[in-house]
Design a protein around this motif. Structure first.
Motif, short mmCIF file in Angstrom:
data_model
loop_
_atom_site.label_atom_id
_atom_site.label_comp_id
_atom_site.label_asym_id
_atom_site.label_seq_id
_atom_site.Cartn_x
_atom_site.Cartn_y
_atom_site.Cartn_z
N PRO A 177 0.81 -1.22 0.00
CA PRO A 177 0.00 0.00 0.00
C PRO A 177 0.85 1.28 0.00
O PRO A 177 0.44 2.29 -0.55
CB PRO A 177 -0.81 -0.12 1.30
CG PRO A 177 -0.89 -1.58 1.58
CD PRO A 177 0.42 -2.15 1.09
N GLU A 178 2.04 1.18 0.60
CA GLU A 178 2.88 2.37 0.76
C GLU A 178 3.57 2.81 -0.54
O GLU A 178 3.98 3.97 -0.65
CB GLU A 178 3.95 2.10 1.83
CG GLU A 178 3.40 1.87 3.22
CD GLU A 178 2.84 0.47 3.47
OE1 GLU A 178 2.17 0.27 4.51
OE2 GLU A 178 3.06 -0.44 2.62
N ALA A 181 1.27 3.49 -5.46
CA ALA A 181 0.98 4.69 -6.25
C ALA A 181 2.22 5.13 -7.02
O ALA A 181 2.14 5.53 -8.19
CB ALA A 181 0.47 5.82 -5.35
N ALA A 216 -6.40 -1.10 1.65
CA ALA A 216 -5.52 0.07 1.49
C ALA A 216 -4.77 0.01 0.16
O ALA A 216 -4.59 1.04 -0.51
CB ALA A 216 -4.54 0.14 2.65
N ALA A 220 -5.18 2.78 -2.81
CA ALA A 220 -4.02 3.53 -3.29
C ALA A 220 -3.81 3.32 -4.79
O ALA A 220 -3.45 4.25 -5.52
CB ALA A 220 -2.77 3.12 -2.53
N LYS A 223 -6.61 5.14 -6.89
CA LYS A 223 -6.77 6.57 -6.61
C LYS A 223 -6.53 7.42 -7.84
O LYS A 223 -5.53 7.27 -8.51
CB LYS A 223 -5.80 6.98 -5.49
CG LYS A 223 -6.01 8.39 -4.96
CD LYS A 223 -5.23 8.57 -3.66
CE LYS A 223 -3.73 8.38 -3.83
NZ LYS A 223 -2.96 8.57 -2.62
#
Length: 223
Positions: A177-178, A181, A216, A220, A223
């Motif tokens: 998730p981190e 993107a 999450a 992400a 998005k």
């Protein structure tokens, strides 16, 4: 670029499958490789899929496409799993010709994994351009590894700048998730980029999916 597609791989229970589909997963992957901590039998996968289809009908969310991950698997095992699946995903020594043959024989689309450390590995994808419907560029496993992925390792995404093929591809390896993107942003100008694939990056332990991390990751990525 249209919205990236997201594959959640290594699903082992109905709760994870339903939660991921409800949150917008486009593909769910089942690992039919016994040495993996994410291994499921075809019988277990069928039970999960039945529950998933019922939840999809009851709640009105879209059914994801269903992918089986195989490593040098015999035809008997493939024939048992094929009726459950939309895609075979090959991680072994399957040649381009063999991938094409198996896809046609069992009436499924083919995803071919390409282990990557740098641009030379990306060039090797050309031989599968006609045989695979989708390529999966994944981090090459460490020396002596007993399975083809799921180690949480990444590779330099800029290596994919050398890919000039038309076969659409998914990006995998060390995604979470981190960083998803950023991974998507790194590919946004590439016309063949299809989406991302995650397994260990949404787990609390090997083979144990974390529902909040799955949600999450999807949020992400979309998005």
């Amino acid at each position: 670029m249209s919205d990236p597609l997201v594959k959640i791989c290594g699903v082992k229970d109905a709760e994870t499958a339903i939660g991921a589909a409800r949150a917008g997963a486009d593909f769910l992957g089942f690992v039919f490789f016994r040495k993996s901590p994410r291994f499921v039998s075809a019988e277990a996968a069928e039970e999960i899929i039945l529950d998933l289809k019922q939840a999809s009908f009851d709640e009105g969310f879209a059914m994801p496409r269903l992918v089986g991950l195989f490593v040098d698997t015999g035809e008997k095992e493939l024939s048992v799993a094929a009726p459950l699946l939309s895609h075979f995903q090959f991680h072994g020594h399957e040649s381009a010709e063999r991938c094409e043959e198996l896809g046609a024989e069992f009436g499924v689309e083919v995803i071919r994994a390409i282990p990557v450390t740098g641009p030379d590995d990306v060039a090797a994808a050309k031989e599968f351009a006609e045989a695979a419907d989708i390529l999966l560029f994944d981090a090459k496993p460490p020396p002596g590894a007993v399975r083809p992925g799921g180690y949480g390792a990444s590779f330099d995404w800029s290596a994919l700048a050398s890919y000039d093929g038309e076969t659409p591809y998914l990006l995998a390896g060390g995604l979470a998730p981190e960083n998803v993107a950023d991974a998507i942003a790194s590919q946004k100008d590439r016309p063949a980029f299809l989406g991302v694939d995650v397994s260990s990056g949404v787990e609390s332990a090997p083979g144990v999916k974390d529902a909040e991390r799955v949600k999450a990751f999807l949020a992400a990525a979309k998005k």
